[in-house]
Motif scaffolding. Structure first.
Motif, PDB file in Angstrom:
ATOM      1  N   GLU A  14       0.839  -1.204   0.000  1.00  0.00           N
ATOM      2  CA  GLU A  14       0.000   0.000   0.000  1.00  0.00           C
ATOM      3  C   GLU A  14       0.873   1.252   0.000  1.00  0.00           C
ATOM      4  N   GLY A  15       1.959   1.225   0.740  1.00  0.00           N
ATOM      5  CA  GLY A  15       2.898   2.355   0.739  1.00  0.00           C
ATOM      6  C   GLY A  15       3.540   2.547  -0.623  1.00  0.00           C
ATOM      7  N   LEU A  20       3.657   5.656  -5.700  1.00  0.00           N
ATOM      8  CA  LEU A  20       3.498   5.688  -7.153  1.00  0.00           C
ATOM      9  C   LEU A  20       2.394   6.655  -7.571  1.00  0.00           C
ATOM     10  N   LEU A  21       1.330   6.724  -6.788  1.00  0.00           N
ATOM     11  CA  LEU A  21       0.196   7.580  -7.134  1.00  0.00           C
ATOM     12  C   LEU A  21       0.348   9.024  -6.676  1.00  0.00           C
ATOM     13  N   THR A  61      -5.286   0.330 -11.381  1.00  0.00           N
ATOM     14  CA  THR A  61      -6.032   0.357 -12.640  1.00  0.00           C
ATOM     15  C   THR A  61      -6.503   1.768 -12.944  1.00  0.00           C
ATOM     16  N   ASP A  62      -7.005   2.453 -11.930  1.00  0.00           N
ATOM     17  CA  ASP A  62      -7.428   3.844 -12.117  1.00  0.00           C
ATOM     18  C   ASP A  62      -6.236   4.722 -12.507  1.00  0.00           C
ATOM     19  N   TYR A  63      -5.075   4.405 -11.980  1.00  0.00           N
ATOM     20  CA  TYR A  63      -3.861   5.155 -12.321  1.00  0.00           C
ATOM     21  C   TYR A  63      -3.489   4.960 -13.792  1.00  0.00           C
ATOM     22  N   ILE A  64      -3.622   3.737 -14.270  1.00  0.00           N
ATOM     23  CA  ILE A  64      -3.312   3.461 -15.676  1.00  0.00           C
ATOM     24  C   ILE A  64      -4.308   4.156 -16.600  1.00  0.00           C
TER      25      ILE A  64
END
Length: 154
Positions: A14-15, A20-21, A61-64
């Motif tokens: 999660e970290g 990444l986000l 997935t939302d990030y992609i």
């Protein structure tokens, strides 16, 4: 990132997803974003031996799909062959939709053109309801007030 098999390996992942986000670490090129996400998931599954948490996979997935989800254009469905809606866009789209049944029965002038049908009328039930109503009215109407004196008349 090197994952270690401890009790908090899910927190480690999660970290890594949070890092990444982060806004300052956003990657503009989609192919590069996909490869970074794929490497992160592959590394996790290699060291831990199981698939990451579904919540974290959905975030990745939302990030992609960042461009499709954050496209604010209201007519996205007609511009693209396979549009991807955010939760809010999907809710707004569904709130304006009408069922086919209503479209079948209502004309463009707003009138109902459904074939009229007779309602079922049961005489016995109607008669029973009339007697029930009379009894209810009788039982719930105001009655006379009686006054009692509790004092001794000696």
């Amino acid at each position: 990132m090197a994952f270690t098999i401890t009790d908090d390996y899910k927190k480690q992942f999660e970290g890594a997803v949070d890092a990444l986000l982060a806004k300052e670490a956003f990657i503009e090129c989609r192919e590069f974003r996909m490869s970074v996400v794929n490497d992160l998931i592959t590394e996790y599954t290699h060291f831990i031996g199981e698939s990451p948490d579904t919540k974290q996979l959905e975030r990745l997935t939302d990030y992609i799909l960042h461009e499709e989800i954050n496209d604010p254009h209201p007519d996205k469905a007609s511009r693209e062959e396979y549009p991807i809606f955010s939760d809010r866009q999907l809710e707004r789209r569904r709130s304006g939709e009408v069922s086919f049944k209503k479209a079948r029965d209502v004309g463009t002038d707003g009138r109902f053109y459904r074939k009229p049908r007779r309602r079922f009328y049961d005489k016995d039930t109607h008669k029973r309801n009339k007697t029930r109503k009379k009894r209810y009215t009788k039982d719930t109407k105001a009655s006379e007030v009686r006054v009692y004196s509790l004092e001794n008349s000696d």
